[in-house]
Each structure stands twice: as structure tokens, then as C-alpha cells.
Design a protein around this motif. Sequence first.
Motif, PDB file in Angstrom:
ATOM      1  N   ILE A  53     -10.561  37.788  17.442  1.00  0.00           N
ATOM      2  CA  ILE A  53     -11.559  37.267  18.383  1.00  0.00           C
ATOM      3  C   ILE A  53     -11.070  35.921  18.902  1.00  0.00           C
ATOM      4  O   ILE A  53     -10.758  35.018  18.117  1.00  0.00           O
ATOM      5  N   GLU A  54     -10.997  35.801  20.217  1.00  0.00           N
ATOM      6  CA  GLU A  54     -10.534  34.549  20.807  1.00  0.00           C
ATOM      7  C   GLU A  54     -11.353  34.239  22.057  1.00  0.00           C
ATOM      8  O   GLU A  54     -11.880  35.141  22.724  1.00  0.00           O
ATOM      9  N   VAL A  55     -11.475  32.963  22.350  1.00  0.00           N
ATOM     10  CA  VAL A  55     -12.194  32.540  23.554  1.00  0.00           C
ATOM     11  C   VAL A  55     -11.398  32.970  24.781  1.00  0.00           C
ATOM     12  O   VAL A  55     -10.173  32.812  24.839  1.00  0.00           O
ATOM     13  N   PHE A  56     -12.106  33.539  25.748  1.00  0.00           N
ATOM     14  CA  PHE A  56     -11.471  34.063  26.954  1.00  0.00           C
ATOM     15  C   PHE A  56     -11.924  33.229  28.150  1.00  0.00           C
ATOM     16  O   PHE A  56     -13.072  32.767  28.204  1.00  0.00           O
ATOM     17  N   HIS A  57     -11.032  33.037  29.106  1.00  0.00           N
ATOM     18  CA  HIS A  57     -11.353  32.222  30.283  1.00  0.00           C
ATOM     19  C   HIS A  57     -11.256  33.078  31.541  1.00  0.00           C
ATOM     20  O   HIS A  57     -10.208  33.661  31.831  1.00  0.00           O
ATOM     21  N   ASP A  58     -12.371  33.186  32.247  1.00  0.00           N
ATOM     22  CA  ASP A  58     -12.413  33.942  33.498  1.00  0.00           C
ATOM     23  C   ASP A  58     -13.516  33.334  34.360  1.00  0.00           C
ATOM     24  O   ASP A  58     -14.706  33.507  34.091  1.00  0.00           O
ATOM     25  N   ALA A  59     -13.114  32.608  35.395  1.00  0.00           N
ATOM     26  CA  ALA A  59     -14.086  31.911  36.240  1.00  0.00           C
ATOM     27  C   ALA A  59     -14.985  32.874  37.001  1.00  0.00           C
ATOM     28  O   ALA A  59     -16.088  32.498  37.429  1.00  0.00           O
ATOM     29  N   ASN A  60     -14.538  34.113  37.181  1.00  0.00           N
ATOM     30  CA  ASN A  60     -15.325  35.090  37.942  1.00  0.00           C
ATOM     31  C   ASN A  60     -16.274  35.904  37.071  1.00  0.00           C
ATOM     32  O   ASN A  60     -17.024  36.734  37.587  1.00  0.00           O
ATOM     33  N   PHE A  61     -16.230  35.694  35.760  1.00  0.00           N
ATOM     34  CA  PHE A  61     -17.093  36.464  34.863  1.00  0.00           C
ATOM     35  C   PHE A  61     -18.535  35.965  34.982  1.00  0.00           C
ATOM     36  O   PHE A  61     -18.790  34.760  35.075  1.00  0.00           O
ATOM     37  N   SER A  62     -19.480  36.883  34.983  1.00  0.00           N
ATOM     38  CA  SER A  62     -20.899  36.527  35.155  1.00  0.00           C
ATOM     39  C   SER A  62     -21.359  35.570  34.063  1.00  0.00           C
ATOM     40  O   SER A  62     -20.933  35.673  32.905  1.00  0.00           O
ATOM     41  N   ASP A  63     -22.257  34.639  34.447  1.00  0.00           N
ATOM     42  CA  ASP A  63     -22.760  33.682  33.469  1.00  0.00           C
ATOM     43  C   ASP A  63     -23.852  34.310  32.610  1.00  0.00           C
ATOM     44  O   ASP A  63     -24.272  35.450  32.823  1.00  0.00           O
ATOM     45  N   LEU A  64     -24.317  33.540  31.633  1.00  0.00           N
ATOM     46  CA  LEU A  64     -25.272  34.054  30.650  1.00  0.00           C
ATOM     47  C   LEU A  64     -26.579  34.483  31.304  1.00  0.00           C
ATOM     48  O   LEU A  64     -27.121  35.554  30.994  1.00  0.00           O
ATOM     49  N   GLU A  65     -27.106  33.679  32.214  1.00  0.00           N
ATOM     50  CA  GLU A  65     -28.390  34.002  32.843  1.00  0.00           C
ATOM     51  C   GLU A  65     -28.297  35.286  33.657  1.00  0.00           C
ATOM     52  O   GLU A  65     -29.189  36.142  33.600  1.00  0.00           O
ATOM     53  N   THR A  66     -27.213  35.430  34.407  1.00  0.00           N
ATOM     54  CA  THR A  66     -27.038  36.637  35.223  1.00  0.00           C
ATOM     55  C   THR A  66     -26.950  37.877  34.352  1.00  0.00           C
ATOM     56  O   THR A  66     -27.580  38.903  34.632  1.00  0.00           O
ATOM     57  N   LEU A  67     -26.173  37.788  33.272  1.00  0.00           N
ATOM     58  CA  LEU A  67     -26.029  38.939  32.380  1.00  0.00           C
ATOM     59  C   LEU A  67     -27.340  39.261  31.678  1.00  0.00           C
ATOM     60  O   LEU A  67     -27.687  40.432  31.494  1.00  0.00           O
ATOM     61  N   SER A  68     -28.074  38.232  31.271  1.00  0.00           N
ATOM     62  CA  SER A  68     -29.346  38.461  30.576  1.00  0.00           C
ATOM     63  C   SER A  68     -30.327  39.195  31.478  1.00  0.00           C
ATOM     64  O   SER A  68     -31.047  40.097  31.033  1.00  0.00           O
ATOM     65  N   ASN A  69     -30.360  38.817  32.758  1.00  0.00           N
ATOM     66  CA  ASN A  69     -31.281  39.470  33.691  1.00  0.00           C
ATOM     67  C   ASN A  69     -30.826  40.879  34.035  1.00  0.00           C
ATOM     68  O   ASN A  69     -31.637  41.804  34.122  1.00  0.00           O
ATOM     69  N   SER A  70     -29.522  41.046  34.221  1.00  0.00           N
ATOM     70  CA  SER A  70     -29.014  42.353  34.642  1.00  0.00           C
ATOM     71  C   SER A  70     -28.979  43.365  33.514  1.00  0.00           C
ATOM     72  O   SER A  70     -28.929  44.571  33.762  1.00  0.00           O
ATOM     73  N   THR A  71     -28.992  42.898  32.276  1.00  0.00           N
ATOM     74  CA  THR A  71     -28.906  43.821  31.139  1.00  0.00           C
ATOM     75  C   THR A  71     -30.266  44.122  30.521  1.00  0.00           C
ATOM     76  O   THR A  71     -30.337  44.764  29.478  1.00  0.00           O
ATOM     77  N   SER A  72     -31.336  43.656  31.153  1.00  0.00           N
ATOM     78  CA  SER A  72     -32.670  44.023  30.688  1.00  0.00           C
ATOM     79  C   SER A  72     -32.867  45.526  30.899  1.00  0.00           C
ATOM     80  O   SER A  72     -32.569  46.064  31.969  1.00  0.00           O
ATOM     81  N   LEU A  73     -33.352  46.210  29.883  1.00  0.00           N
ATOM     82  CA  LEU A  73     -33.438  47.667  29.913  1.00  0.00           C
ATOM     83  C   LEU A  73     -34.806  48.144  30.385  1.00  0.00           C
ATOM     84  O   LEU A  73     -35.805  47.424  30.287  1.00  0.00           O
ATOM     85  N   THR A  74     -34.828  49.372  30.885  1.00  0.00           N
ATOM     86  CA  THR A  74     -36.085  50.065  31.156  1.00  0.00           C
ATOM     87  C   THR A  74     -36.372  51.021  30.003  1.00  0.00           C
ATOM     88  O   THR A  74     -35.489  51.315  29.188  1.00  0.00           O
ATOM     89  N   ILE A  75     -37.584  51.534  29.937  1.00  0.00           N
ATOM     90  CA  ILE A  75     -37.957  52.434  28.840  1.00  0.00           C
ATOM     91  C   ILE A  75     -37.073  53.675  28.827  1.00  0.00           C
ATOM     92  O   ILE A  75     -36.718  54.190  27.762  1.00  0.00           O
ATOM     93  N   SER A  76     -36.671  54.150  29.989  1.00  0.00           N
ATOM     94  CA  SER A  76     -35.823  55.341  30.043  1.00  0.00           C
ATOM     95  C   SER A  76     -34.450  55.098  29.434  1.00  0.00           C
ATOM     96  O   SER A  76     -33.744  56.049  29.090  1.00  0.00           O
TER      97      SER A  76
END
Length: 561
Positions: A274-297
Motif C-alpha cells: 500500500i502506497e500513497v498515489f498522486h493523481d491530480a485528476n482523481f476525484s476528491d473525497l466529497e465528489t466520490l462520497s456523493n457519487s457513491t451513495s447507493l439506492t435501495i436497488s
Amino acid sequence: MSEEKYADYIQAVLKECPEADSAEVASAFAKYEDEFYIPPQDAMRSVLRRFKSGTGPTTSTASTRQSRETKKVALLSELSGDDRDIEIEVTIATHNIRDQLIRGEEKQIAFGFLEDNPWEENGTKTRWDYKDWGPHANLAAGSIVRIEGASVNEYNGKMSLNINQSTRIVVLKEGVATTVSTNDPIEIKSVPSEGYICVVGRVLASRPDQIHRKDGSGSIDVVRGRIADETGTIGFLSWEPFDHEVGSLLKIDGAQVRSFRDTPELNFGRTTRIEVFHDANFSDLETLSNSTSLTISQFRDGSRDVDAVIQITEWNKRSFTRDGEEKFLWSGQIADPSGRCRMSAWQELPIRSEDLPVTVRLKGVRIRAWQGIPDVTVDTADQVEILSAPPWDESIDLINHCVEIPLTEMVAGPSRVGIQTTGLVVSVRDDSGLILRCTECRRVLREGACADHGPNEGNEDVRLRLVVDHGGSTAAVLVNKEATLASLSMTIEALHASVSEHGKDGFVQRVREILLGRTIVASGRSIVDDQGAMLLSDKLEIPEKDSQLRATELRALWGWS
């Protein structure tokens, strides 16, 4: 010496099996402890079962080993849970070593996956877990070996192979294991149900936890959490210290994928990098948290650290007694535009029945399933945040809302509540119409008797049992009493009269004349398992079509003028 060491346990066995020889019993306990690292208190049940069944040795240990027959098999499917001293040729797919505390002593144990049918490149292969208690130095990933003297372990219906200290390993072909390149991580949505992978993801959640050993010898400190990329999220379990903070972007190489119920999970061990990875284009925490919210299905049995926005439509409190102490559990129905399911909470939530329906945001909850239907578990009240308004159209009545899905999607997906699907009726079962249900368990009576409770008068009920098809996918449809009467435009009295006039078989034939070859729209909840898909329907509609319009459609389809 062995008899003195196991004196208390030998005495307990002799009480149940007075004809057993004390030396043989001592030898059995010694074998479990020396070869399998199983202490006598844990081996007691197995030893008792062995001597009660008359399979205990009748001569000395040496003569027993000489007379014991080795079971030679070609495929893992030929083995059963109680097989011992087996011989089989397999491919070692993966091989890992970890330190494990056994009876207060730290030992190295090897584990991984193996596959049968190693010599046929394109043949069907079965994969099992294995554990090497040696560990044997000549056991390596990618090689083909003959294992002589292993035993089968069965736990919760899952089979695995125990390679004991006395097992002989013969290397038939050296090999190099296929690994995922550290420069070629895969997307989280493409993570398989098992194997070793490399992923890049951002830490969404991380918390310390403990796993308690089954033998009561202590607990193991672990870290649980969740990582995500733009394609999805996945939970992880780290057996090694994990000090990365929430929001860290990591490259994880050599993570083992294990599936808990229906949900894959990453396992981090000693060999995981496990190592820290650097990618300026990778989505930030807030964006991922919102986009990964699940639906009941999207809820799956066994999922952890799930975030979702749902609406609570029903909420109740009940009490129960555990260990002499009264406890409380809150539960009810929840919904969103993708479906409905249940939710339970172990702490009181700031929700009043007069305020329902209430829209809330769930954070880090667990998903369990009952009959395949997801059930959300809320452990603490701070996992629930009350929202002022739902993020979807407020005019949607989620209590009565049904999600329209194709039959192919229903058959291939998980069990769901509150769905509607369309299919062509291809079969009406003979046991449709009037039936009798057991007064105790509501099972359908067969020849006046319940399989569990025997003969009884039964309670009358009405149902339809259909098979529908669409696009090559088929499913059973079980229609309840109200929906059956409504779809046939009959009252219960009219149905009784029809059965009296035409007989049960005649009534079913009349139903076939009405439904066979017709398209129906059924609503209810689906149950999807290894036996297939079934829809428990509480509403059934038979759409009427304009025959002239249908004829025009067919002429256009077939090219007729």
C-alpha cells in the motif's frame, strides 16, 4: 504419557463409549492436537462421533495407519465433508503465509486457492480454499502438485482442503503464478469475487475493529473501511496496521478479494503493498462520497459502510428480553424511487410516527438480507441525518410506488420489493385456484396434510401459479387471492360456483383459456436465488390491445402491404 495428559477427556469419552479403548482415544486426541493444532476440548465432539459410529481404531496406531485406505480422486467435486487421507492432483493458484497464534504459540500458516483438473488447459475447474499447516516448503503458487494425505474441512456448507503436517507434497510441474502488474490497476467496478488484484482508490472510511477467535483464545485487531474510485466503492479489511487517513489516495497491490455473502471485500495482509498515489485528476473525497451513495436497488447482502438517501414510511418500536435484560429495537419500512425494503435501528432515532414519511441520509450502515430482501441495520443514531426534503420529485408516492423493470433484469438481479414487470404467460399450473393452507404455518396442504404439522382442516385460499417469459428469461409468478379475483373479474362466490360446475381441473382449463399467450403486468416482490426467480404478486393486470392496431403492427413487421 498421552493417557495422563488427556485423562479427563478420555474419561468423558469412555462414559459415552464404554467399549472404546483408552489408548486409542488418547491417540485420537493426540492426532488432533499434533497434526491439526486442535486442543482436546475442541476435538471432543469429533472424537466422540468417531467412536460412537464405530470408526475408531481397533488396533494400535501403527497398524491403523497401515490399514487406512487413501481416497484417490481426480476432481474436488468427488469429495465430501468427512473425507480424510485423500490424494489429488491440483494447481496451486495462490500461496500466502501469515503468522497465526495457536495455543499461545505463534506459527506460520500458509493459505490460498487451489484448482482441480490441472492438466486440461480449457477444462472445467473447481476452486477451493486450502490451508497448509506445515507449511510445506515445496508448495508454491503456479505449480501443479499431487497432495497425498490431506483432509476436507466443511464449514457453513463451504468446502476447503486441510494440508496437514503429515501430508506429502509431490511437485509435478514447476510454475510461475499469474499476478496483476503493479502498473495495471483495475477499476473497482471490475473487481472479481475472488483473487488477487491491484486497485487505486480514495479512502472513504476507516475504523479500528476486532475479530474474536472462535476458540475463545482472544481477539485480533483489524481495520475496516471503504475505498472508492469513479466507478464504484468496495469495503476492505486490513489484518495489518492501516494508518492512512480518510481522503488519502492509495495504490493497493496484492489485495486479496474475498466475498462475504454476496459482497466482495478487499483483504490486506503482509504481502499487500500500500502506497500513497498522486493523481491530480482523481476525484476528491466529497465528489466520490456523493457519487457513491447507493439506492435501495443497489443494496447487497453483506455490504458495510453504505451511504444512501431514503425515506422512512413506517416506523415502530418493540421490546425483547436478552440475558434477563429488556432491550428495544426500532424497525420499519423505507423506500426510494428504486424500490422498498426494511430498516432496523439499535438506538432510538429522532423520528415520530406523526412526522412520517421522513427523508434521511444514512451513513456507514450495514446491509443484511432476509429471504434475499435487503434489511438495513443502523447501529448508532449518528448514522442517520434527517433531511428537510427528498432529492427526488416529492409528488412520488413511495408507499405505493412500483418500479418498472424488464423481466430479464428481475431474473438476473437481486431480490427486490415494490417492482412491476411484464411477461407472456406460457404456463398455468394445475395447483391454481382454490387451495387449503395449514392452520399453523400457511403451507399448502397436500392430500389434506401439511409436511410439517400433519393432517388438518386447513384454511381456504385462492391463488394463481403462472410461468411468464420475456426475451428468453422466465420466472414463476405467484398471485395472491385479491389479485387473482380481480384479474379474473370474479367474486369468491363466483369462483366457488365455477369450481362446482366444472371441477377443479375444468376451472384451471378455463383460466388457461383466459391467460395463456396473453401479456400480463405483475407487481409485487421478487425472490431470486439458486432455484430461479419468483414474483409474489399482489396486483395483476391483463392489458387490452387494439386488434386492428396489432394487425397493422404485424403487417409492418413482416413487410406485408
